[in-house]
Motif scaffolding. Structure first.
Motif, PDB file in Angstrom:
ATOM      1  N   UNK A 105       0.768  -1.255  -0.027  1.00 18.90           N
ATOM      2  CA  UNK A 105       0.509   0.156  -0.174  1.00 18.90           C
ATOM      3  C   UNK A 105       0.771   1.291  -0.253  1.00 18.90           C
ATOM      4  N   UNK A 106       1.708   1.255   0.026  1.00 18.55           N
ATOM      5  CA  UNK A 106       2.754   2.294  -0.076  1.00 18.55           C
ATOM      6  C   UNK A 106       4.135   2.396  -1.196  1.00 18.55           C
ATOM      7  N   UNK A 107       4.684   2.889  -1.290  1.00 17.71           N
ATOM      8  CA  UNK A 107       5.427   3.556  -2.322  1.00 17.71           C
ATOM      9  C   UNK A 107       6.887   3.301  -2.587  1.00 17.71           C
ATOM     10  N   UNK A 108       7.517   2.859  -3.393  1.00 19.80           N
ATOM     11  CA  UNK A 108       8.902   2.342  -1.874  1.00 19.80           C
ATOM     12  C   UNK A 108      10.006   2.333  -3.562  1.00 19.80           C
TER      13      UNK A 108
END
Length: 348
Positions: free
Chosen positions: A49-52
């Motif tokens: 659910x998040x950008x890496x």
């Protein structure tokens, strides 16, 4: 403003070792990926659910390999390397920033000189790219690769390097150093230490020392030791390039700091940017919706580099820009703090 990204499709996956794979790409739009040997790609990956953001050095070389490639080694407890090795398949599409990095040979570095590559473990990846470029395209230089591993079983690109050493025998020497060698290992045993490095460099110089170029990639302690030894031997800062993505915490902001408004040119558009107190130029830009490309945010990769053309500022940390870069006005926006209102920055 959104990041300027490119879409890359996996066209092939090569198993190098049980915990290492090479991923070969092609641009989705059918265009050519323009890059230099030794550069890296920064991938924008959505996980949980998040950008890496993760940067991986190119193991391919332009004008040598038909398609660009990165090589990924499994990292203990590394969620992103586990994703690459266990889940990525041929046909998968990734968003990436344009190739970046200053761990490259410049045009003026070509010719009658020694190119000495020093690496350990998976630090060979960008060195392998440079090795291929120089061996295939620069007949006037002599390349020496000093490569440390536990043993043959842990030596990445072992067979490819051996083939190159045979094919370019007149101008390439490979020196393997094994810390846990097999009983029948005939080569150097141990590690790269200061005394051993000094002996190996002096023994393998074919041209004037002032013309030599060094490229170092591996564990931080090794790179630091190698750099100190080379400086002790009389080699200058502009002769040495390092590549390191093990990012330690940056120094804290200056204790006394004030807000300033600067002029920032990005993608041809000049804007006024408010840089709050105790805030880097990069963080201020991102907070204002100006997505300057970045990767490590740790002063070590130069993805966020820009040119400082006017005004007062300082960098709290710099592990990648050389004295020549600094003289040309280059700064790292991730570690740059503003000291006045008349600052002008260009992101090129």
């Amino acid at each position: 403003m959104a990041d300027q990204t490119i879409q890359l499709r996996i066209r092939d996956i090569i198993v190098e070792k049980h915990d290492v794979k090479t991923f070969v790409f092609e641009r989705v739009d059918g265009g050519e990926l323009v890059y230099k040997a030794g550069q890296f790609l920064t991938f924008l990956i959505s996980l949980y659910g998040h950008e890496i953001r993760r940067s991986y050095s190119m193991s391919s070389a332009p004008d040598v390999d038909l398609f660009p490639a990165i090589t990924v080694k499994r990292v203990a407890n590394g969620e992103v390397s586990r994703y690459w090795l266990d889940h990525v398949q041929v046909g998968d599409i990734f968003n990436s920033l344009e190739p970046a990095g200053r761990f490259v040979l410049h045009e003026e570095d070509r010719g009658n000189r020694d190119i000495i590559l020093i690496g350990a473990g998976s630090g060979i990846t960008p060195l392998f790219s440079i090795l291929k470029q120089v061996s295939n395209n620069d007949e006037d230089s002599f390349v020496t690769l000093i490569y440390a591993n536990r043993n043959d079983r842990h030596t990445l690109f072992h067979d490819q390097i051996a083939e190159m050493e045979t094919r370019f025998a007149s101008r390439l020497r490979v020196i393997h150093i094994h810390s846990q060698p097999s009983e029948d290992w005939p080569g150097i045993r141990g590690r790269i230490n200061n005394t051993r490095l000094e002996q190996l460099v002096n023994k393998n110089l074919h041209f004037l020392p002032a013309q030599a170029r060094f490229f170092i990639c591996g564990p931080y302690d090794l790179m630091r030791s190698v750099e100190i030894t080379l400086h002790y031997m009389g080699f200058g800062k502009d002769q040495i390039r390092k590549e390191n993505f093990v990012i330690e915490k940056l120094p804290p902001p200056p204790p006394v700091s004030y807000s300033h408004t600067i002029h920032l040119t990005f993608r041809g558009e000049e804007r006024e940017l408010l840089v709050p107190a105790h805030t880097t130029i990069l963080d201020a830009a991102i907070q204002s919706g100006i997505n300057i490309p970045y990767s490590c945010k740790g002063g070590r990769c130069a993805t966020c580099a820009a040119v400082h053309t006017h005004g007062a500022l300082h960098m709290s940390f710099n592990e990648v820009l050389t004295d020549r870069d600094l003289a040309q006005g280059w700064i790292l926006t991730c570690s740059a703090y503003v000291d006045g209102d008349d600052v002008r920055i260009e992101v090129r």
